[in-house]
Write a protein that holds these residues in place. Structure first.
Motif, PDB file in Angstrom:
ATOM      1  N   TYR A   1       0.840  -0.891  -0.039  1.00 45.12           N
ATOM      2  CA  TYR A   1       0.116   0.044   0.089  1.00 45.12           C
ATOM      3  C   TYR A   1       0.982   1.300   0.056  1.00 45.12           C
ATOM      4  O   TYR A   1       2.233   1.221  -0.019  1.00 45.12           O
ATOM      5  CB  TYR A   1      -1.255   0.090   0.942  1.00 45.12           C
ATOM      6  N   SER A   2       0.492   2.117  -1.093  1.00 40.99           N
ATOM      7  CA  SER A   2       0.896   3.231  -1.011  1.00 40.99           C
ATOM      8  C   SER A   2       0.122   4.731  -0.286  1.00 40.99           C
ATOM      9  O   SER A   2      -0.945   5.065  -0.756  1.00 40.99           O
ATOM     10  CB  SER A   2       1.136   4.064  -2.246  1.00 40.99           C
ATOM     11  N   ASN A   3       0.296   5.036   1.428  1.00 37.53           N
ATOM     12  CA  ASN A   3      -0.701   6.136   2.131  1.00 37.53           C
ATOM     13  C   ASN A   3      -0.224   6.331   2.641  1.00 37.53           C
ATOM     14  O   ASN A   3       1.052   6.520   3.064  1.00 37.53           O
ATOM     15  CB  ASN A   3      -1.963   4.983   3.300  1.00 37.53           C
ATOM     16  N   TYR A   4      -0.902   8.015   3.275  1.00 34.25           N
ATOM     17  CA  TYR A   4      -0.081   8.581   3.576  1.00 34.25           C
ATOM     18  C   TYR A   4       0.451   8.169   4.872  1.00 34.25           C
ATOM     19  O   TYR A   4       1.249   9.298   5.595  1.00 34.25           O
ATOM     20  CB  TYR A   4      -0.135  10.156   3.564  1.00 34.25           C
ATOM     21  N   HIS A   5      -0.369   7.808   5.916  1.00 31.05           N
ATOM     22  CA  HIS A   5      -0.077   7.801   6.871  1.00 31.05           C
ATOM     23  C   HIS A   5       1.190   6.294   7.050  1.00 31.05           C
ATOM     24  O   HIS A   5       1.667   6.408   8.436  1.00 31.05           O
ATOM     25  CB  HIS A   5      -1.022   6.505   7.549  1.00 31.05           C
ATOM     26  N   GLY A   6       1.143   5.717   5.998  1.00 30.67           N
ATOM     27  CA  GLY A   6       2.165   4.494   5.856  1.00 30.67           C
ATOM     28  C   GLY A   6       1.629   3.787   7.214  1.00 30.67           C
ATOM     29  O   GLY A   6       2.488   2.628   7.630  1.00 30.67           O
ATOM     30  N   THR A   7       0.923   3.472   7.316  1.00 30.50           N
ATOM     31  CA  THR A   7       0.469   2.726   7.880  1.00 30.50           C
ATOM     32  C   THR A   7      -0.943   1.961   6.510  1.00 30.50           C
ATOM     33  O   THR A   7      -2.104   2.444   6.095  1.00 30.50           O
ATOM     34  CB  THR A   7      -0.533   2.572   8.914  1.00 30.50           C
ATOM     35  N   PRO A   8      -1.715   0.759   6.917  1.00 29.41           N
ATOM     36  CA  PRO A   8      -2.638   0.742   6.873  1.00 29.41           C
ATOM     37  C   PRO A   8      -4.317   0.704   6.977  1.00 29.41           C
ATOM     38  O   PRO A   8      -4.646   0.698   7.029  1.00 29.41           O
ATOM     39  CB  PRO A   8      -2.507  -1.690   6.427  1.00 29.41           C
ATOM     40  N   GLU A   9      -3.660   1.719   7.367  1.00 32.33           N
ATOM     41  CA  GLU A   9      -5.611   2.541   7.697  1.00 32.33           C
ATOM     42  C   GLU A   9      -5.247   4.280   7.087  1.00 32.33           C
ATOM     43  O   GLU A   9      -4.663   4.621   6.541  1.00 32.33           O
ATOM     44  CB  GLU A   9      -4.802   3.107   9.785  1.00 32.33           C
ATOM     45  N   PHE A  10      -6.783   3.663   6.911  1.00 33.92           N
ATOM     46  CA  PHE A  10      -7.710   4.726   6.081  1.00 33.92           C
ATOM     47  C   PHE A  10      -8.662   5.505   6.905  1.00 33.92           C
ATOM     48  O   PHE A  10     -10.005   5.047   7.396  1.00 33.92           O
ATOM     49  CB  PHE A  10      -8.448   4.624   5.499  1.00 33.92           C
ATOM     50  N   SER A  11      -8.470   7.625   6.559  1.00 37.61           N
ATOM     51  CA  SER A  11      -9.298   8.480   7.492  1.00 37.61           C
ATOM     52  C   SER A  11     -10.501   9.015   7.049  1.00 37.61           C
ATOM     53  O   SER A  11      -9.682   9.249   6.150  1.00 37.61           O
ATOM     54  CB  SER A  11      -8.814   8.599   9.266  1.00 37.61           C
ATOM     55  N   ILE A  12     -11.145   9.981   7.283  1.00 29.65           N
ATOM     56  CA  ILE A  12     -12.186  10.745   6.949  1.00 29.65           C
ATOM     57  C   ILE A  12     -12.053  11.613   8.102  1.00 29.65           C
ATOM     58  O   ILE A  12     -12.707  11.347   9.174  1.00 29.65           O
ATOM     59  CB  ILE A  12     -13.144   9.880   5.724  1.00 29.65           C
ATOM     60  N   SER A  13     -11.481  12.748   7.649  1.00 32.59           N
ATOM     61  CA  SER A  13     -12.084  13.950   8.911  1.00 32.59           C
ATOM     62  C   SER A  13     -12.225  15.000   8.106  1.00 32.59           C
ATOM     63  O   SER A  13     -12.768  15.710   7.051  1.00 32.59           O
ATOM     64  CB  SER A  13     -11.438  14.042   9.923  1.00 32.59           C
ATOM     65  N   ASN A  14     -12.560  16.384   8.551  1.00 33.43           N
ATOM     66  CA  ASN A  14     -12.769  17.441   7.909  1.00 33.43           C
ATOM     67  C   ASN A  14     -14.176  17.077   6.546  1.00 33.43           C
ATOM     68  O   ASN A  14     -14.257  17.131   5.796  1.00 33.43           O
ATOM     69  CB  ASN A  14     -12.213  18.292   7.354  1.00 33.43           C
ATOM     70  N   LEU A  15     -15.206  16.717   7.833  1.00 35.56           N
ATOM     71  CA  LEU A  15     -16.094  15.618   7.015  1.00 35.56           C
ATOM     72  C   LEU A  15     -17.364  16.767   6.208  1.00 35.56           C
ATOM     73  O   LEU A  15     -17.458  17.876   6.524  1.00 35.56           O
ATOM     74  CB  LEU A  15     -17.339  14.728   7.514  1.00 35.56           C
ATOM     75  N   THR A  16     -17.363  16.489   4.795  1.00 31.26           N
ATOM     76  CA  THR A  16     -18.205  16.902   4.341  1.00 31.26           C
ATOM     77  C   THR A  16     -19.252  16.062   3.455  1.00 31.26           C
ATOM     78  O   THR A  16     -18.788  15.553   2.547  1.00 31.26           O
ATOM     79  CB  THR A  16     -18.215  17.836   2.663  1.00 31.26           C
ATOM     80  N   PRO A  17     -20.733  15.441   3.461  1.00 34.91           N
ATOM     81  CA  PRO A  17     -21.482  14.983   2.573  1.00 34.91           C
ATOM     82  C   PRO A  17     -21.325  15.905   1.100  1.00 34.91           C
ATOM     83  O   PRO A  17     -21.758  16.402   0.978  1.00 34.91           O
ATOM     84  CB  PRO A  17     -23.043  15.262   3.340  1.00 34.91           C
ATOM     85  N   ILE A  18     -21.566  14.003   0.785  1.00 30.22           N
ATOM     86  CA  ILE A  18     -21.036  14.544  -0.318  1.00 30.22           C
ATOM     87  C   ILE A  18     -22.439  13.056  -1.484  1.00 30.22           C
ATOM     88  O   ILE A  18     -22.328  12.450  -1.034  1.00 30.22           O
ATOM     89  CB  ILE A  18     -20.132  15.083  -1.277  1.00 30.22           C
ATOM     90  N   SER A  19     -22.331  13.614  -2.996  1.00 29.61           N
ATOM     91  CA  SER A  19     -23.082  12.339  -3.877  1.00 29.61           C
ATOM     92  C   SER A  19     -22.197  11.362  -3.859  1.00 29.61           C
ATOM     93  O   SER A  19     -20.946  11.704  -4.248  1.00 29.61           O
ATOM     94  CB  SER A  19     -23.821  13.764  -4.927  1.00 29.61           C
ATOM     95  N   ASP A  20     -23.004  10.038  -4.630  1.00 30.71           N
ATOM     96  CA  ASP A  20     -22.302   9.623  -5.375  1.00 30.71           C
ATOM     97  C   ASP A  20     -21.214  10.233  -6.424  1.00 30.71           C
ATOM     98  O   ASP A  20     -20.223   9.190  -6.189  1.00 30.71           O
ATOM     99  CB  ASP A  20     -22.709   7.890  -5.575  1.00 30.71           C
ATOM    100  N   GLU A  21     -22.007  10.609  -7.238  1.00 25.83           N
ATOM    101  CA  GLU A  21     -21.173  11.205  -8.340  1.00 25.83           C
ATOM    102  C   GLU A  21     -19.475  11.733  -8.425  1.00 25.83           C
ATOM    103  O   GLU A  21     -18.672  11.288  -8.691  1.00 25.83           O
ATOM    104  CB  GLU A  21     -22.422  12.099  -8.713  1.00 25.83           C
ATOM    105  N   LEU A  22     -19.403  12.767  -6.862  1.00 26.52           N
ATOM    106  CA  LEU A  22     -18.520  13.513  -6.709  1.00 26.52           C
ATOM    107  C   LEU A  22     -18.054  12.037  -5.414  1.00 26.52           C
ATOM    108  O   LEU A  22     -16.838  12.773  -6.302  1.00 26.52           O
ATOM    109  CB  LEU A  22     -19.175  14.348  -5.967  1.00 26.52           C
TER     110      LEU A  22
END
Length: 199
Positions: free
Chosen positions: A44-65
């Motif tokens: 995996y190539s992720n900015y955390h350097g771990t197999p963890e994936f997060s979302i924060s600073n949330l804004t609800p969006i459509s599936d299309e976006l």
């Protein structure tokens, strides 16, 4: 209740907690070792350097976006690789496990997995139906590993001996807040991604 009895109960409770924690850690470690023994590598190539994936600073969006999310740190890009013997096949599952620090409701989080082939992305049908609607974390099928109730199947595949004896599949994972979510402010959602061989 006597002081001695309180101490005994406290020690037993602490011992139980230690055993449960050790069991979870061993269980996850055991799956990593199983993948290596089966000839598969989770890359995996992720900015955390771990197999963890997060979302924060949330804004609800459509599936299309959500499907078009492309910014660094907002896509989890990973591969399943291996060198297999002739005629060898290894069934595997890609599993997503919600971390205990997540505060967003499971039915508010959209989960979208694609396979990348020659630079083009193809949706995985467990996360997107024929009409293009993306599923929520709560609707993914349960995977029976610890922690129970928080582990879901993203995809089931089969690793086979390919060109020059090598197997390689590339995937991209996106998660976002469903556009119909009302209670999302100040909340977050974190997951770990695992590759688990099935034989």
């Amino acid at each position: 209740m006597s002081r001695k009895r309180q101490i005994i109960i406290s020690v037993l409770a602490l011992l139980s907690l230690t055993l449960v924690t050790t069991g979870v850690s061993y269980s996850l470690l055991d799956y990593d070792e199983s993948a290596v023994k089966a000839g598969l590598i989770f890359d995996y190539s992720n900015y955390h350097g771990t197999p963890e994936f997060s979302i924060s600073n949330l804004t609800p969006i459509s599936d299309e976006l959500g499907k078009k999310i492309s910014a660094d740190g907002q896509i989890f890009h990973f591969s399943v690789k291996g060198k297999l013997k002739k005629d060898e096949t290894v069934p595997y599952s890609i599993v997503i496990t919600k971390k205990t620090n997540s505060t967003l409701a499971d039915d508010s989080v959209k989960v979208y997995l694609t396979e990348v082939i020659n630079g083009k992305e193809y949706p995985i049908d467990t996360t997107c139906n024929q009409a293009g609607e993306v599923t929520t974390f709560s609707k993914l099928k349960e995977y029976p590993i610890l922690p129970i109730g928080n582990s879901k199947i993203l995809y089931k595949g089969i690793a086979e001996n390919g060109y020059n004896g090598r197997f390689n599949r590339d995937y991209k994972l996106r998660i976002w807040v469903d556009k119909n979510t009302a209670n999302y402010q100040g909340r977050s959602f974190s997951v770990d991604i695992s590759i688990i061989p099935e034989n």
